[in-house]
Design an enzyme around this catalytic site. Structure first.
Site, PDB file in Angstrom:
ATOM      1  N   TYR A 153       0.866  -1.330   0.046  1.00  0.00           N
ATOM      2  CA  TYR A 153      -0.023  -0.056  -0.113  1.00  0.00           C
ATOM      3  C   TYR A 153       0.733   1.321  -0.066  1.00  0.00           C
ATOM      4  O   TYR A 153       0.536   2.320  -0.794  1.00  0.00           O
ATOM      5  CB  TYR A 153      -0.810   0.081   1.216  1.00  0.00           C
ATOM      6  CG  TYR A 153      -1.727   1.056   1.365  1.00  0.00           C
ATOM      7  CD1 TYR A 153      -2.754   1.510   0.681  1.00  0.00           C
ATOM      8  CD2 TYR A 153      -1.597   1.975   2.610  1.00  0.00           C
ATOM      9  CE1 TYR A 153      -3.691   2.544   0.949  1.00  0.00           C
ATOM     10  CE2 TYR A 153      -2.389   3.052   2.764  1.00  0.00           C
ATOM     11  CZ  TYR A 153      -3.444   3.309   2.105  1.00  0.00           C
ATOM     12  OH  TYR A 153      -4.126   4.475   2.234  1.00  0.00           O
TER      13      TYR A 153
HETATM   14  N1  LIG Z   1      -9.551   6.055   5.487  1.00  0.00           N
HETATM   15  C1  LIG Z   1      -8.440   6.566   5.875  1.00  0.00           C
HETATM   16  O1  LIG Z   1      -8.361   6.979   7.049  1.00  0.00           O
HETATM   17  C2  LIG Z   1      -7.388   6.804   4.896  1.00  0.00           C
HETATM   18  C3  LIG Z   1      -5.944   7.227   5.436  1.00  0.00           C
HETATM   19  C4  LIG Z   1      -4.924   7.613   4.414  1.00  0.00           C
HETATM   20  C5  LIG Z   1      -5.543   7.613   3.074  1.00  0.00           C
HETATM   21  N2  LIG Z   1      -6.709   7.143   2.849  1.00  0.00           N
HETATM   22  C6  LIG Z   1      -6.850   7.376   1.142  1.00  0.00           C
HETATM   23  O2  LIG Z   1      -8.243   7.711   1.068  1.00  0.00           O
HETATM   24  C7  LIG Z   1      -8.807   7.072  -0.212  1.00  0.00           C
HETATM   25  C8  LIG Z   1     -10.033   6.574   0.268  1.00  0.00           C
HETATM   26  O3  LIG Z   1      -9.898   5.877   1.523  1.00  0.00           O
HETATM   27  P1  LIG Z   1     -11.083   5.007   2.154  1.00  0.00           P
HETATM   28  O4  LIG Z   1     -10.606   4.526   3.507  1.00  0.00           O
HETATM   29  O5  LIG Z   1     -12.641   5.931   1.896  1.00  0.00           O
HETATM   30  O6  LIG Z   1     -11.484   3.757   1.171  1.00  0.00           O
HETATM   31  P2  LIG Z   1     -12.694   2.797   1.131  1.00  0.00           P
HETATM   32  O7  LIG Z   1     -11.961   1.282   0.904  1.00  0.00           O
HETATM   33  O8  LIG Z   1     -13.803   2.916   2.027  1.00  0.00           O
HETATM   34  O9  LIG Z   1     -13.143   3.037  -0.134  1.00  0.00           O
HETATM   35  C9  LIG Z   1     -12.855   2.745  -1.556  1.00  0.00           C
HETATM   36  C10 LIG Z   1     -13.559   3.094  -2.812  1.00  0.00           C
HETATM   37  O10 LIG Z   1     -12.843   2.811  -3.854  1.00  0.00           O
HETATM   38  C11 LIG Z   1     -13.890   2.067  -4.760  1.00  0.00           C
HETATM   39  N3  LIG Z   1     -12.920   0.997  -5.545  1.00  0.00           N
HETATM   40  C12 LIG Z   1     -12.225   0.152  -5.091  1.00  0.00           C
HETATM   41  N4  LIG Z   1     -11.734  -0.572  -6.077  1.00  0.00           N
HETATM   42  C13 LIG Z   1     -12.193   0.131  -7.146  1.00  0.00           C
HETATM   43  C14 LIG Z   1     -11.976   0.016  -8.538  1.00  0.00           C
HETATM   44  N5  LIG Z   1     -11.329  -1.150  -9.079  1.00  0.00           N
HETATM   45  N6  LIG Z   1     -12.518   0.721  -9.412  1.00  0.00           N
HETATM   46  C15 LIG Z   1     -13.368   1.907  -9.118  1.00  0.00           C
HETATM   47  N7  LIG Z   1     -13.628   2.052  -7.589  1.00  0.00           N
HETATM   48  C16 LIG Z   1     -13.147   0.982  -6.731  1.00  0.00           C
HETATM   49  C17 LIG Z   1     -14.849   1.347  -3.443  1.00  0.00           C
HETATM   50  O11 LIG Z   1     -15.706   0.690  -4.174  1.00  0.00           O
HETATM   51  C18 LIG Z   1     -15.015   2.277  -2.349  1.00  0.00           C
HETATM   52  O12 LIG Z   1     -16.280   3.067  -2.772  1.00  0.00           O
HETATM   53  C19 LIG Z   1      -7.882   6.030  -0.532  1.00  0.00           C
HETATM   54  O13 LIG Z   1      -6.959   6.626  -1.459  1.00  0.00           O
HETATM   55  C20 LIG Z   1      -6.914   5.770   0.600  1.00  0.00           C
HETATM   56  O14 LIG Z   1      -5.778   5.187   0.492  1.00  0.00           O
HETATM   57  C21 LIG Z   1      -7.618   6.983   3.569  1.00  0.00           C
END
Ligand SMILES: NC(=O)c1ccc[n+]([C@@H]2O[C@H](COP(=O)([O-])OP(=O)(O)OC[C@H]3O[C@@H](n4cnc5c(N)ncnc54)[C@H](O)[C@@H]3O)[C@@H](O)[C@H]2O)c1
Length: 254
Positions: free
Chosen positions: A157
């Site tokens: 990741y």
């Molecule tokens: N949640 C956190 O605290 C956090 C921390 C650091 C970074 N991030 C980054 O923020 C972003 C969102 O994180 P999150 O926690 O909301 O993630 P999440 O897993 O809850 O949501 C991800 C979304 O992406 C969609 N997705 C997955 N594979 C896909 C594909 N092949 N094509 C199209 N859509 C697809 C999923 O259906 C989902 O709706 C990510 O890039 C993550 O790395 C999140």
């Protein structure tokens, strides 16, 4: 109602839930027309239906691993709204965390395909539109505070997120002359999976919160989404190539 993003056209990937849904909500509430893109069509439709009271919205099912689907998605947005002003590369499939030496080929492919590769596909497809926009094109790529921390268990990741940071820096250099800014957001909110885990283990959540300078978990819309409004809007027109952490001081990018 007037908002700072009135009439701007935004594409938000992975907007069916979590951070992406929060960003889509915040952008729409500032008047942006939003394409809610997700592999989960039902989730995208649900978010789009909710946002339709604020702005014109479009739900698009797209598997971002496939560049042909990405091109078709951008074409559909342009056909519906005329252009793309703001691109938010948020979606990722981050399943498969574990010890470094146990990282499988599939784990690596999954995060690279949905991370830097998909980010590049969308940036490439949106570029002709971003450079033509009146208010200056905006790209916001999602990065993670786990990267500077070198968080154990997240090797694949973090490789994916570091590569996205590299793409952001290069595009910020190359596209500045076209009036396009390219920045990263590094959020901290509870994903659906984390929330159900911490519901069963509240003591673990307390431990995590103690590592945050601001001692609270972020909100996808009112914290991360508002930061996206800033990076998508006129107030950040002289900001490019940076990573804005919206994680309560959990990490610091230098
Ligand atoms: N949640 C956190 O605290 C956090 C921390 C650091 C970074 N991030 C980054 O923020 C972003 C969102 O994180 P999150 O926690 O909301 O993630 P999440 O897993 O809850 O949501 C991800 C979304 O992406 C969609 N997705 C997955 N594979 C896909 C594909 N092949 N094509 C199209 N859509 C697809 C999923 O259906 C989902 O709706 C990510 O890039 C993550 O790395 C999140």
């Amino acid at each position: 109602m007037t908002g700072v993003l009135d009439g701007r056209i935004a594409v938000v990937t992975g907007a069916g839930r979590g951070v992406g849904a929060g960003i889509a909500r915040a952008l729409a509430k500032e008047g942006a027309h939003v394409a809610v893109v997700d592999i989960d069509a039902e989730a995208a439709e649900t978010v789009a239906a909710e946002l339709s009271s604020y702005a014109a919205v479009l739900a698009v099912r797209c598997d971002i691993r496939d560049s042909a689907q990405v091109d078709a998605c951008v074409a559909e947005v342009v056909e519906r709204f005329g252009t793309v002003d703001v691109l938010v590369n948020n979606a990722i499939d981050a399943r498969g965390a574990g010890p470094f030496e146990a990282t499988t080929d599939d784990d690596l492919d999954r995060v690279l395909d949905t991370g830097p590769k998909a980010t590049l596909y969308f940036m490439r497809a949106c570029f002709p539109h971003l450079r033509e926009t009146d208010g200056g094109g905006r790209v916001i790529n999602l990065r993670s505070g786990s990267e500077p921390q070198g968080l154990a268990g997240f090797g694949a990741y973090i490789a994916s997120k570091a590569a996205i940071g590299g793409l952001t820096r290069v595009a910020a250099r190359e596209w500045g002359r076209h009036g396009i800014t390219v920045n990263n957001l590094a959020p901290f909110v509870l994903s659906d999976g984390a929330r159900s885990h911490f519901d069963e283990h509240p003591e673990e959540l307390e431990k995590v919160v103690r590592t945050l300078s601001l001692r609270r978990v972020g909100d996808a819309e009112t914290d991360v989404g508002r930061a996206a409004v800033y990076l998508a809007g006129p107030d950040s027109s002289y900001v490019t190539g940076v990573t804005l952490s919206v994680d309560g001081g959990g990490s610091f990018f230098s």
